[in-house]
Write a protein that holds these residues in place. Structure first.
Motif, PDB file in Angstrom:
ATOM      1  N   ALA A 108      65.593   3.148 101.923  1.00 43.45           N
ATOM      2  CA  ALA A 108      64.506   3.683 101.105  1.00 43.45           C
ATOM      3  C   ALA A 108      65.021   4.312  99.812  1.00 43.45           C
ATOM      4  O   ALA A 108      65.956   5.113  99.820  1.00 43.45           O
ATOM      5  N   ASP A 109      64.385   3.954  98.700  1.00 51.70           N
ATOM      6  CA  ASP A 109      64.670   4.510  97.376  1.00 51.70           C
ATOM      7  C   ASP A 109      63.638   5.553  96.969  1.00 51.70           C
ATOM      8  O   ASP A 109      63.897   6.406  96.118  1.00 51.70           O
ATOM      9  N   LEU A 110      62.449   5.452  97.544  1.00 49.47           N
ATOM     10  CA  LEU A 110      61.317   6.302  97.182  1.00 49.47           C
ATOM     11  C   LEU A 110      60.582   6.678  98.458  1.00 49.47           C
ATOM     12  O   LEU A 110      60.178   5.805  99.229  1.00 49.47           O
ATOM     13  N   LEU A 111      60.453   7.988  98.684  1.00 49.40           N
ATOM     14  CA  LEU A 111      59.778   8.513  99.866  1.00 49.40           C
ATOM     15  C   LEU A 111      58.403   9.022  99.459  1.00 49.40           C
ATOM     16  O   LEU A 111      58.293   9.807  98.514  1.00 49.40           O
ATOM     17  N   LEU A 112      57.372   8.591 100.170  1.00 46.33           N
ATOM     18  CA  LEU A 112      56.002   8.955  99.842  1.00 46.33           C
ATOM     19  C   LEU A 112      55.470   9.968 100.856  1.00 46.33           C
ATOM     20  O   LEU A 112      55.596   9.751 102.068  1.00 46.33           O
ATOM     21  N   VAL A 113      54.857  11.048 100.336  1.00 40.24           N
ATOM     22  CA  VAL A 113      54.398  12.134 101.206  1.00 40.24           C
ATOM     23  C   VAL A 113      52.972  12.554 100.825  1.00 40.24           C
ATOM     24  O   VAL A 113      52.777  13.520 100.084  1.00 40.24           O
ATOM     25  N   PRO A 114      51.954  11.849 101.306  1.00 37.56           N
ATOM     26  CA  PRO A 114      50.598  12.370 101.163  1.00 37.56           C
ATOM     27  C   PRO A 114      50.416  13.538 102.120  1.00 37.56           C
ATOM     28  O   PRO A 114      50.914  13.505 103.249  1.00 37.56           O
ATOM     29  N   ALA A 115      49.698  14.583 101.688  1.00 33.05           N
ATOM     30  CA  ALA A 115      49.651  15.791 102.502  1.00 33.05           C
ATOM     31  C   ALA A 115      48.385  16.592 102.262  1.00 33.05           C
ATOM     32  O   ALA A 115      47.688  16.424 101.251  1.00 33.05           O
ATOM     33  N   ALA A 116      48.126  17.475 103.237  1.00 30.56           N
ATOM     34  CA  ALA A 116      47.088  18.498 103.115  1.00 30.56           C
ATOM     35  C   ALA A 116      47.675  19.796 103.671  1.00 30.56           C
ATOM     36  O   ALA A 116      47.142  20.380 104.609  1.00 30.56           O
ATOM     37  N   PHE A 117      48.796  20.228 103.091  1.00 29.75           N
ATOM     38  CA  PHE A 117      49.476  21.441 103.555  1.00 29.75           C
ATOM     39  C   PHE A 117      48.533  22.640 103.419  1.00 29.75           C
ATOM     40  O   PHE A 117      47.834  22.790 102.418  1.00 29.75           O
TER      41      PHE A 117
END
Length: 271
Positions: free
Chosen positions: A175-184
């Motif tokens: 992986a070169d790019l990590l995606l993190v959609p969130a509702a912290f």
């Protein structure tokens, strides 16, 4: 490759949320983005925990999935649709799923959130396992940007961020790019959000793009926001503190190669 994180303050009704998402996606495309990431629960933040059960779609069929496919095709964008609830075998739970769409409007990857959040902090009592069935494994997908460069993207969601071994599996897969959609939540976000995101970028020598819910929601919940793009050295390239809007910046493959060349830590792993 120019990439965008879309920050939202989603309400309980899908129609308004999808209209906001479409406006932000159009802005991202107009400003030259090739990839856009929506936040967790972008299509609806229910008034009650079990509202997501009524909103669950069958994989491959449903208004939110149709919206994502159409937007990707109309705008010529790679779109990762934050998360939306998908039905599963357990009628009392759903999968919290992140779907990736190509510019041709085709769903090319699905990741079901593996780590389920639980918090007991005063009056804040959250236990996702009551309504969500966990996924089983990390998922990556690949895309070619407009220059022809090949990228490997690792999918994750929100609470996954606290488990470094999960992201190490993405790194091992290239992986070169990590995606993190969130509702912290405000509580956890104010304490840990940025430091966790920067740590995942640094230790895996990858770009991290995080799209968050950020503000006060109809259900009374307050989410932290601070959508970010972080480079493989841990530098924050762009951020938005709170409220609906766009975070847009360049993910430069030469910067990625430079960091990995000058400090080849991924090749120094012992365990």
């Amino acid at each position: 490759m120019k990439i965008a994180a879309l920050q939202m303050v989603s309400g309980a009704r899908a129609e308004g949320n999808l209209a906001t998402a479409r406006t932000l996606l159009e802005r991202a495309a107009a400003e030259g983005a090739e990839l856009a990431l929506l936040p967790e629960y972008f299509s609806a933040m229910g008034l009650h925990e079990r509202d997501k059960l009524a909103l669950a779609e069958t994989p491959g069929k449903g208004p939110v999935q149709d919206f994502l496919a159409r937007a990707a095709q109309d705008l010529g964008l790679w779109i990762v649709g934050g998360t939306l609830p998908l039905v599963c075998e357990d009628a009392d739970r759903v999968r919290n799923s992140s779907l990736a769409y190509s510019p041709q409007g085709r769903c090319v990857a699905r990741y079901d959130k593996v780590h389920l959040f639980r918090l007991e902090h005063g009056s804040e009592q959250i236990d996702e396992s009551r309504t969500i069935e966990p996924g089983a494994a990390p998922v990556q997908f690949r895309l070619k940007d407009r220059t022809g460069h090949d990228w490997c993207l690792g999918l994750s969601v929100c609470y996954d961020l606290r488990f470094p071994e999960f992201y190490r599996l993405h790194a091992a897969a290239g992986a070169d790019l990590l995606l993190v959609p969130a509702a912290f939540t405000w509580t956890t976000g104010s304490a840990h959000w940025e430091v966790l995101l920067r740590a995942r970028a640094i230790e895996n020598q990858a770009f991290v793009l995080a799209a968050a819910q950020g503000g006060r929601h109809e259900n009374g919940r307050r989410t932290w926001g601070q959508s970010l793009l972080i480079d493989p050295w841990g530098e924050v390239l762009a951020a938005r503190p709170e409220g609906a809007g766009l975070v847009l910046a360049e993910a430069d493959p030469e910067r990625l190669a430079q960091v990995r060349r000058q400090l080849p830590a991924l090749g120094h792993r012992v365990f």
